[in-house]
Every structure is written in structure tokens, then in C-alpha cells.
Scaffold this active site. Structure first.
Site, short mmCIF file in Angstrom:
data_model
loop_
_atom_site.label_atom_id
_atom_site.label_comp_id
_atom_site.label_asym_id
_atom_site.label_seq_id
_atom_site.Cartn_x
_atom_site.Cartn_y
_atom_site.Cartn_z
N LYS A 194 40.65 32.71 34.85
CA LYS A 194 39.67 33.68 34.36
C LYS A 194 38.96 33.23 33.08
O LYS A 194 37.75 33.43 32.93
CB LYS A 194 40.33 35.04 34.14
CG LYS A 194 40.73 35.74 35.44
CD LYS A 194 41.23 37.15 35.20
CE LYS A 194 41.53 37.86 36.50
NZ LYS A 194 41.95 39.27 36.28
N ASP A 208 36.93 43.74 36.75
CA ASP A 208 38.23 44.36 36.49
C ASP A 208 38.09 45.69 35.76
O ASP A 208 38.88 46.61 35.96
CB ASP A 208 39.11 43.43 35.63
CG ASP A 208 39.73 42.29 36.43
OD1 ASP A 208 39.91 42.46 37.65
OD2 ASP A 208 40.02 41.24 35.84
#
Length: 278
Positions: free
Chosen positions: A75, A111
């Protein structure tokens, strides 16, 4: 949600990147979406990739690759390698989505949508005081989601307070009052709690003195129920599972990669069929 890619999507390829990825349910969700949207030329795979592999991987891809879901440990690397970084992943220092654009690879983070929508589905309409357990990239995304739901104070609960820096920075940037607390067995008093603690930390968080009336989102979804979920339920609290986070972040990814509205009902049916009722 972030603005989808403009124009009708040509047949293309997409995948989830990370290590390990064999357990990922992202292929199930994205393939169900492509089928429902009639995108017969689209494929979605799982690629075992480490953070150090990401630059070479992206550099060698053809134009048929349209996007990636990005999971750990890639990420942060996704932000570093992207040609364009949206404000949200820039704030978080992490991206869970890469989208092909005319300007190159664009880093996004869905997210926050996943956590925020999961909480709302779980009955949380607004928040004033909340807590985040853990201090990684998912914790920072959870902090933004809580702020978007109105949180004015967020407790960051961690084993080592020195590790809370990134989450504290994000919350302070958003103007949210922050308290850092050590995970030492003391009660977490907030009515809304998001746990980003991995499997090996579950015994410690499950042992906390939970109470009725609390809503706890555990971002884990396998194996389920987690020790934390069982303990909160036994105490009379409400538990929201990580499958909801996975589901809602994936719906936004589908829109970003294909430029089409996500077929939510079809994606939900596919998930329900694959995962036993819980």
C-alpha cells in the site's frame, strides 16, 4: 465516492496485488461485477507481489491493464510508484487502488469508504467519540472514516504509543482531537470502536472489558468470528465484521476501474454464496 474513470471501458485486465493473496476474496467480488455489467472481455486475477516488486511490475505492463486492488505489503509502495496521487492516499501515505489513466497510474484509497459504509450499515449514523485499535495504514483510513462521520475525539489505542504517529498526524490534519492510550487492559470507553489489530493481537483486544451498547468494527473477516467479535457479542455489544469493509471498498474500486456503477446486488449475492452466513 471518487469520480470514476471517464468513458466506456475497453476490455481489460485487473488484479489484486499483495503477499500473500491466495486468500483474497477480491477476485470473487470483481469477477461478479464484471459478469453483471456484461464486461465479458475483462479478467481479474490475484498476483503475489511484494512492495519491492511493484515498480518493475507496473513498468512492464501493457495498456490492457486497467487497475489493481492493492493489499499489504504494497500500500505504501503504491503511493510512491504512482504517477498521480489523489489527496486521500497522499494524506494517508497509503493506497489500496491503482487506476490506469491517460496521465499514468493514479493512486486512490477506497478503504475509507469501506470502513465508513460498513459502520453505517452497522447502524452508526454519526459519531462524536470513537476509538481506533492499532496504528497501521488501515487504522489511519479508519480514522478518516470516523472523522467523516463527525467524530470530534478519537482515542488511538496501541501497544507502543510511539507507533501512533501516522494516525495522530492524520487526525490532527483533519482537526480531530486525539488521545493516545496504551493497550494495557484498561477499558475502551468510546461507543464506537474500529479494531485493525491482526490475528496475533486478538487475545489482547478480546480481553478488554467490553460493554453493552458499544459498536465494534473488526476489520478481520477470516477466520470468523474472531475472539474480539465473540467477546463483544457476549458483552451485549454490536459487532460489524470486516467482510463489510471488503465489500464496500470493492464496490468503489469497480467504479474507478470500469467507469460503470457497481452492481451492488450482484456482488452481494456472490459474496453471500461464497461465505457462510455469519
Amino acid at each position: 465516492m471518487a469520480e470514476p474513470v471517464a468513458g466506456p471501458p475497453a476490455p481489460g485486465r485487473a488484479a489484486v496485488l499483495g503477499r500473500p493473496v491466495g486468500h483474497s476474496l477480491s477476485p470473487l467480488l470483481h469477477r461478479a461485477a464484471y459478469a453483471a455489467l456484461g464486461l465479458t472481455g475483462w479478467t481479474y486475477d490475484a498476483l503475489d507481489v511484494g512492495a519491492e516488486d511493484l515498480p518493475d511490475l507496473l513498468a512492464g505492463l501493457g495498456e490492457e491493464w486497467r487497475g489493481f486492488s492493492v493489499t499489504m505489503p504494497c500500500k505504501q509502495a503504491a503511493v510512491a510508484v504512482a504517477d498521480v496521487v489523489q489527496p486521500l492516499p497522499r494524506l494517508l501515505g497509503a493506497a489500496n487502488t491503482l487506476v490506469r489513466t491517460d496521465a499514468g497510474w493514479r493512486a486512490e484509497n477506497t478503504d475509507v469508504t469501506g470502513v465508513g459504509t460498513a459502520l453505517q450499515v452497522g447502524g452508526v449514523a454519526d459519531v462524536e467519540h470513537a476509538a481506533v485499535l492499532g496504528a497501521g495504514g488501515t487504522a489511519a483510513a479508519a480514522a478518516v472514516a470516523l472523522a467523516s462521520l463527525g467524530a470530534r475525539h478519537v482515542d488511538v489505542v496501541v501497544r507502543e504509543p510511539a507507533r501512533a504517529g501516522d494516525v495522530v498526524r492524520v487526525l490532527e490534519t483533519l482537526g480531530v482531537d486525539v488521545g493516545v492510550r496504551r493497550l494495557d487492559g484498561a477499558a475502551v470507553d468510546a461507543p464506537v470502536v474500529v479494531s485493525t489489530v491482526p490475528v496475533d493481537g486478538q487475545p489482547a483486544v478480546a480481553a478488554l472489558p467490553w460493554r453493552a451498547g458499544q459498536t465494534v468494527l473488526d476489520v478481520l473477516y477470516a477466520p470468523w468470528p474472531t475472539p474480539l467479535a465473540e467477546r463483544v457479542t457476549a458483552a451485549g455489544g454490536t459487532v460489524v465484521g470486516g467482510l463489510e469493509v471488503l465489500f464496500w471498498q470493492a464496490t468503489e474500486q469497480v467504479e474507478l476501474m470500469t467507469g460503470r456503477p457497481a452492481p451492488i446486488a450482484a456482488m452481494r449475492r456472490a459474496l453471500d454464496a461464497a461465505v457462510p452466513a455469519r
